[in-house]
Design a protein around this motif. Structure first.
Motif, PDB file in Angstrom:
ATOM      1  N   GLU A 119     -26.946 -37.320   1.177  1.00 43.67           N
ATOM      2  CA  GLU A 119     -27.550 -36.875  -0.092  1.00 43.67           C
ATOM      3  C   GLU A 119     -27.664 -35.394   0.133  1.00 43.67           C
ATOM      4  OE1 GLU A 119     -29.967 -38.117  -3.769  1.00 43.67           O
ATOM      5  OE2 GLU A 119     -30.188 -39.252  -2.069  1.00 43.67           O
ATOM      6  N   GLY A 120     -27.272 -34.542  -0.557  1.00 37.40           N
ATOM      7  CA  GLY A 120     -27.622 -33.072  -0.487  1.00 37.40           C
ATOM      8  C   GLY A 120     -28.387 -32.070  -1.643  1.00 37.40           C
ATOM      9  N   PRO A 121     -28.582 -31.156  -1.421  1.00 33.42           N
ATOM     10  CA  PRO A 121     -29.021 -30.385  -2.517  1.00 33.42           C
ATOM     11  C   PRO A 121     -28.099 -29.651  -3.288  1.00 33.42           C
ATOM     12  CG  PRO A 121     -29.287 -29.068  -0.521  1.00 33.42           C
ATOM     13  CD  PRO A 121     -28.666 -30.398  -0.136  1.00 33.42           C
ATOM     14  N   PHE A 122     -26.810 -29.374  -2.825  1.00 31.55           N
ATOM     15  CA  PHE A 122     -25.968 -28.858  -3.747  1.00 31.55           C
ATOM     16  C   PHE A 122     -24.822 -29.908  -4.093  1.00 31.55           C
ATOM     17  CE2 PHE A 122     -21.969 -26.498  -4.123  1.00 31.55           C
ATOM     18  CZ  PHE A 122     -22.199 -25.599  -5.037  1.00 31.55           C
ATOM     19  N   THR A 123     -24.808 -29.730  -5.495  1.00 28.28           N
ATOM     20  CA  THR A 123     -23.684 -30.773  -6.031  1.00 28.28           C
ATOM     21  C   THR A 123     -22.803 -30.092  -7.134  1.00 28.28           C
ATOM     22  OG1 THR A 123     -25.245 -31.518  -7.518  1.00 28.28           O
ATOM     23  CG2 THR A 123     -24.827 -32.796  -5.407  1.00 28.28           C
ATOM     24  N   TYR A 160     -16.382 -28.162  -2.786  1.00 23.23           N
ATOM     25  CA  TYR A 160     -16.978 -27.132  -1.774  1.00 23.23           C
ATOM     26  C   TYR A 160     -16.993 -27.671  -0.280  1.00 23.23           C
ATOM     27  CZ  TYR A 160     -21.571 -29.577  -1.036  1.00 23.23           C
ATOM     28  OH  TYR A 160     -22.613 -30.492  -0.619  1.00 23.23           O
ATOM     29  N   TRP A 162     -19.868 -20.199   4.173  1.00 25.76           N
ATOM     30  CA  TRP A 162     -19.808 -21.675   3.699  1.00 25.76           C
ATOM     31  C   TRP A 162     -18.561 -22.008   4.381  1.00 25.76           C
ATOM     32  CZ3 TRP A 162     -21.765 -26.233   3.876  1.00 25.76           C
ATOM     33  CH2 TRP A 162     -21.123 -27.271   3.417  1.00 25.76           C
ATOM     34  N   LEU A 198     -25.323 -29.218   4.468  1.00 24.72           N
ATOM     35  CA  LEU A 198     -26.368 -28.905   3.741  1.00 24.72           C
ATOM     36  C   LEU A 198     -26.990 -30.313   3.529  1.00 24.72           C
ATOM     37  CD1 LEU A 198     -24.802 -26.713   0.808  1.00 24.72           C
ATOM     38  CD2 LEU A 198     -26.405 -26.139   2.684  1.00 24.72           C
ATOM     39  N   SER A 235     -23.548 -28.687 -10.433  1.00 26.47           N
ATOM     40  CA  SER A 235     -23.943 -29.257 -11.654  1.00 26.47           C
ATOM     41  C   SER A 235     -25.018 -29.910 -11.079  1.00 26.47           C
ATOM     42  CB  SER A 235     -22.948 -30.168 -12.274  1.00 26.47           C
ATOM     43  OG  SER A 235     -23.490 -31.152 -13.030  1.00 26.47           O
ATOM     44  N   GLU A 274     -33.646 -26.653  -6.943  1.00 26.99           N
ATOM     45  CA  GLU A 274     -32.969 -27.025  -5.496  1.00 26.99           C
ATOM     46  C   GLU A 274     -31.322 -26.808  -5.702  1.00 26.99           C
ATOM     47  OE1 GLU A 274     -33.112 -31.207  -3.169  1.00 26.99           O
ATOM     48  OE2 GLU A 274     -31.757 -31.437  -5.160  1.00 26.99           O
ATOM     49  N   SER A 287     -29.473 -23.724  -3.562  1.00 27.68           N
ATOM     50  CA  SER A 287     -28.452 -24.137  -2.637  1.00 27.68           C
ATOM     51  C   SER A 287     -27.127 -23.325  -3.105  1.00 27.68           C
ATOM     52  CB  SER A 287     -28.211 -25.578  -2.483  1.00 27.68           C
ATOM     53  OG  SER A 287     -28.098 -26.329  -3.841  1.00 27.68           O
TER      54      SER A 287
END
Lengths: 503, 460
Positions: free
Chosen positions: A55-59, A409, A488, A497, B81, B99, B103
């Motif tokens: 599970e990451g911070p960027f989605t 990403y 990245w 991440l 999102s 967060e 990121s």
């Protein structure tokens, strides 16, 4: 585990199946960690089939359950779907109309607009509730279209404000005398959109399927699919069986008669697991428990199991022999043309397991795949349905096997790891990135394209066509810039991440 | 970058006296659809704080199955999102948003980030402003707009995004004015299927008479340098019936900038020349250059119209006489004006579908009543396609098959009526649109090609 059809809401995939949306490793590892082979990482919590998840911070934007309700309940030909939501959820009417019209045309059915009605909830309704608007929309649906059933898709907004959709639906059902079916599919309630398939099927099982079928239709097979071309009718016709396509583009009556059928099959266990398992549990309609019908091994085994269940072994053996004889020379012709090519599959979970088998069978190398989620087990809990296990046992490991809910990403780094000649996709948002890297995509809008014996030939031909497309993609690749930072893009680990966040 | 006091809610997004009923087959999306307005500015990336399906829905329907326009640099179904879950609904999503913004800095390369909220944070009451202000204080180029779906549609969402960038990013006015520089506020990006080509043509026309143009959105915009330049412009040009007026009023208040409002987006030579003369007069441009440009454009335009005249005067198999337009007020008005004044067609039904704010409706009605010296049109404001189609069925098209300017939703209706359909607005799922434009001198010629190719294809 027994599926609970008593409550109006379906249990989410993560509750039932331990579904995950972030994982990276080899296909064999994932198959081992999944429940079919009794895997257990030990540290992740109570459920035995729980797999450690990244599970990451960027989605990036995913897809929600309500969209999957739209694409199923919204495509029933004599029903209406009401979206109990602000107007934005209704945006989906556009895409599902286009898909529906194309699907109808492919099946030779009359092309027509979808019938979706948004209750158009506004600020005032957030305060005072939207029940009146829902009742009004149901009335409009009945008066305008005289439907055989009305489905109601809930939304994040209606869920948070706590509208009593059930009461409104019950009252309307009493008034209009047709099934009015609430489908609880609030986007925030499940981390994966496939819960939306289950929500639709749950509602159909509860309120449309005939509870006490008076007759059995012993030659009728429920085929759970989407909009694909009609490849099942000729195939099952060889066994003297008739097809009942559900859910998309079916009529309410075709849904109702599912309980009378002999057996249930699907092109993809991700889509069909809930409905097929529940039909067996509630009505004794047997679910075909076999590998999915892809490539020689899968299709052979699938046909033999269907034949065993329906008592048509000899017809099946004849058909299998004839198809082998017909298709093998065609594949022998394709193989040299495809030799040395590398493919990448980025699709729904079980579907990918089938497609990788097809690619390997026609001689295309596959050492990477992205699946949008992973179900460690399907609802049947039957190891004969272990589609991932079947893949690795029959065709060997897949070195880079990744689970991710369409995170573009990460897709860049995933492609760099594998450097494929082409990708196969369903769902949008990934092919545009691959295209800008010079990699063509084969979008499988027709989900039956690669199915069965002929599917191997179809896919081979599509690959050869896509390779010519490379001219376009390689040209554009030189001309565009991606929105991602160089730092990245240079990152070798697609989950850097997430691992940082987990550590 | 300026850090300014933020209004808790843009005034445009206010609960109206709610007479809204159900809507079958939508003709606009919700306020967070304005994520594509942010993405329409070069190198701007939206960050969406909403449920997992919102970004996908808005993009796929506004920008994909509507002319297949594509995502642009920073848009698409895969914009950042929060994919808000049960956790964010129960415990609030401010930390999750923080967060995500942090990121995002590691992954995406953008000149400005625009945070847009969906129903979930707006209902549970996340203090998004406070989260974003912390980043602004650190110098991160980022603004936010509250665009929960229940608050408004993508038109009002567009105004909220525009306002957010002006108030939170553009900064105060240094007192400098550049004569001949104009900010253009016109068609709604992506909702209008042809906006890219149209803005290009509008810019070309304005430059043709000697103006320098901040077109602000689309491939012909220089991006944020244009936005920073907004306060320097001599004036704002609002080229639409109502969209952009609140932005112009905001700039009038904030930086004392005058604005010119022209409700009719010009299609064809008559309208384009009149438009250019009106702008030139307001801007105080020397008439020689203006007239020279108009003359050269008209010469080219009428050369082609001359060729078209053969077809228009003696095509044997019948051309439509009566037409209907179903669409946003901007294109509806522009098309009706052109079809009546240039082609001499007869308006049978004009339905405005984007739910314009109540305060602008009388002005829109007045424009339609004044279509030509001998033609006055009474319009309807309807958003529900079922009622729209009933209204068109009941309209009087005489004995010839009608031509309808509408959307994909009208495909079945037009078959039933044995007429022709030109898809001119959202959703246009049977059009692939790249740079095609229907406005100005050049766009009008493309429009004629499209209309009459459709008509003559009846026997194909």
């Amino acid at each position: 585990m027994t599926l609970n059809l008593k409550t109006s809401s379906v249990e989410t995939r993560e509750q039932r199946l331990g579904t995950i949306i972030g994982w990276d490793g080899t296909a064999t590892q994932l198959a081992d960690e999944s429940a079919f082979s009794r895997g257990d990482c030990g540290g992740c919590g109570g459920k035995a089939r729980r797999i450690c998840e990244l599970e990451g911070p960027f989605t990036q934007g995913s897809v929600c359950s309500e969209q999957m309700v739209e694409c199923q309940a919204g495509n029933i030909r004599d029903a209406v779907l009401i979206q109990h939501s602000p107007i934005g959820c209704g945006a989906g009417q556009v895409i599902y109309n286009s898909i529906y019209r194309n699907g109808l045309a492919m099946r030779g059915l009359p092309v027509q607009n979808i019938r979706f009605i948004s209750t158009n909830l506004r600020e005032r309704d957030m305060v005072y509730g939207g029940a009146d608007k829902l009742a009004f929309a149901i009335k409009a649906a009945v008066e305008r279209h005289a439907p055989k059933a009305v489905f109601i898709a809930t939304s994040c907004a209606s869920g948070i404000i706590g509208d009593d959709v059930e009461s409104v639906a019950r009252a309307a059902e009493a008034e209009f005398g047709i099934p009015i079916i609430p489908l609880h599919c609030e986007g925030f309630k499940s981390k994966h959109w496939s819960t939306g398939f289950d929500a639709t099927q749950h509602g159909i099982l509860r309120q449309i399927v005939r509870k006490n079928p008076e007759k059995r239709q012993d030659d009728l097979i429920n085929v759970i699919n989407l909009w694909g071309t009609d490849v099942f009718t000729p195939m099952l016709g060889e066994l003297g069986l008739r097809v009942n396509y559900v859910v998309d583009m079916a009529t309410v009556e075709q849904l109702a008669q599912m309980s009378e059928a002999r057996a249930t099959v699907s092109f993809c266990y991700t889509l069909g697991t809930y409905l097929a398992t529940a039909l067996e549990q509630e009505f004794g309609v047997q679910q075909i428990k076999a590998p999915q019908p892809y490539a020689f091994a899968g299709t052979d085994a699938w046909l033999r199991e269907l034949a065993r269940v329906t008592g048509r072994e000899q017809q099946a053996e004849d058909y299998i022999a004839r198809e082998h004889a017909r298709v093998k020379p065609l594949i022998a012709e394709l193989r040299p043309k495809l030799k040395g090519l590398k493919g990448y599959v980025a699709t729904g979970s079980a579907y990918s397991h089938g497609l990788i088998g097809v690619l390997r069978e026609i001689g295309v190398e596959v050492d990477g795949s992205l699946v949008f989620h992973h179900d460690p087990v399907y609802d049947s809990e039957d190891p004969r349905q272990d589609s991932l296990g079947h893949l690795v046992e029959t065709y060997g490991d897949v070195k880079h096997f990744t689970v991710g809910n369409r995170q573009q990403y990460q897709f860049y780094n995933l492609l760099q790891r594998v450097k494929p000649d082409f990708i196969i996709i369903r769902h949008n948002g990934l092919a545009p990135l691959a295209a800008r890297l010079g990699i063509p995509a084969i979008p499988l809008g027709d989900e039956h394209h690669a199915l069965g014996y002929q599917g191997m030939v179809n896919l081979g031909e599509s690959i050869l066509a896509a390779l010519q497309h490379r001219k376009f993609h390689q040209d554009i690749a030189k001309r565009v810039s991606l929105p991602y930072k160089q730092s990245w893009l240079a990152e070798p680990d697609p989950f850097a991440l997430s691992r940082g966040a987990t550590a | 970058m300026a850090i300014l006091a933020l209004k808790s809610r843009p005034t445009e997004i206010s609960p109206d006296a709610d007479k809204s009923g159900p809507i079958e087959l939508v003709r606009y999306v919700c306020a967070i659809g304005a994520m594509q307005s942010a993405a329409a500015i070069p190198r701007v990336v939206p960050i969406t704080h909403c449920g997992p399906g919102c970004a996908d829905k808005q993009y796929m329907n506004l920008a994909f199955y509507n002319g297949f326009q594509g995502s642009g640099y920073g848009g698409g179904p895969v914009v950042p999102s929060t994919n808000a879950s049960q956790r964010e609904v129960i415990f609030g999503g401010a930390d999750r948003l923080r967060e995500l913004i942090e990121s995002t800095q590691l992954v995406l390369d953008a000149d400005l980030f625009v945070v847009l909220t969906g129903c979930i944070p707006d209902l549970v009451g996340d203090d998004v402003g406070s989260v974003v202000r912390d980043f602004q204080k650190k110098g991160v180029p980022i603004v936010y707009a509250e665009t929960g779906g229940f608050r408004g549609n993508n038109f009002t969402g567009h105004e909220a995004v525009t306002r957010a960038i002006i108030e939170q990013y553009v900064g105060p006015w240094d007192g400098v004015r550049e004569q001949g520089l104009v900010n253009v506020w016109s068609l709604l990006p992506y909702q209008n299927t042809f906006w890219r080509g149209d803005l290009e043509e509008i810019k070309r026309l304005l430059e043709g008479i000697g103006l320098k143009v901040n077109v602000l959105f689309g491939p012909d915009s220089a991006g944020l340098s244009e936005w920073r330049d907004i306060p320097h412009a001599q004036f704002n040009l609002v080229l639409s019936p109502w969209l952009g007026l609140s932005t112009a009023t905001l700039l009038e208040e904030r930086v004392h900038q005058p604005f010119l409002h022209i409700p009719v987006v010009p299609i064809g030579a008559r309208q384009s020349s009149e438009f250019l003369r009106q702008v030139a007069e307001f801007a105080g441009l020397p008439s020689e250059r203006v007239e020279a440009f108009i003359k050269s454009e008209e010469t080219r335009y009428y050369n082609y119209i001359d060729g078209f005249t053969d077809f228009y005067s003696e095509y044997w198999w019948g051309l439509p006489a009566k037409f209907a337009v179903v669409g946003d007020s901007a294109y509806n008005l522009a098309l009706t004006k052109f079809l009546v004044t240039q082609l001499g067609l007869i308006p049978a039904k004009q339905i405005v579908t984007e739910d314009p704010p109540v305060e602008h409706r009388d002005a829109i009605r007045a424009e339609f009543r004044n279509i030509d010296h001998d033609v006055s049109v009474e319009i309807d404001f309807i958003e529900d396609s079922y009622q729209i189609h009933q209204s068109i069925r009941n309209a009087d098209f005489g004995h010839k098959p009608p031509i309808i300017f509408g959307t994909t939703w009208e495909r079945d209706l037009v078959k039933e009526m044995k007429g022709s359909l030109v898809e001119v607005g959202f959703p246009a799922s049977y059009e692939v649109v790249l740079s095609r434009s229907y406005v100005g001198y050049r766009g009008a010629l493309s429009l004629l090609e499209r209309i009459y190719s459709t008509v003559v294809s009846h026997s194909a």
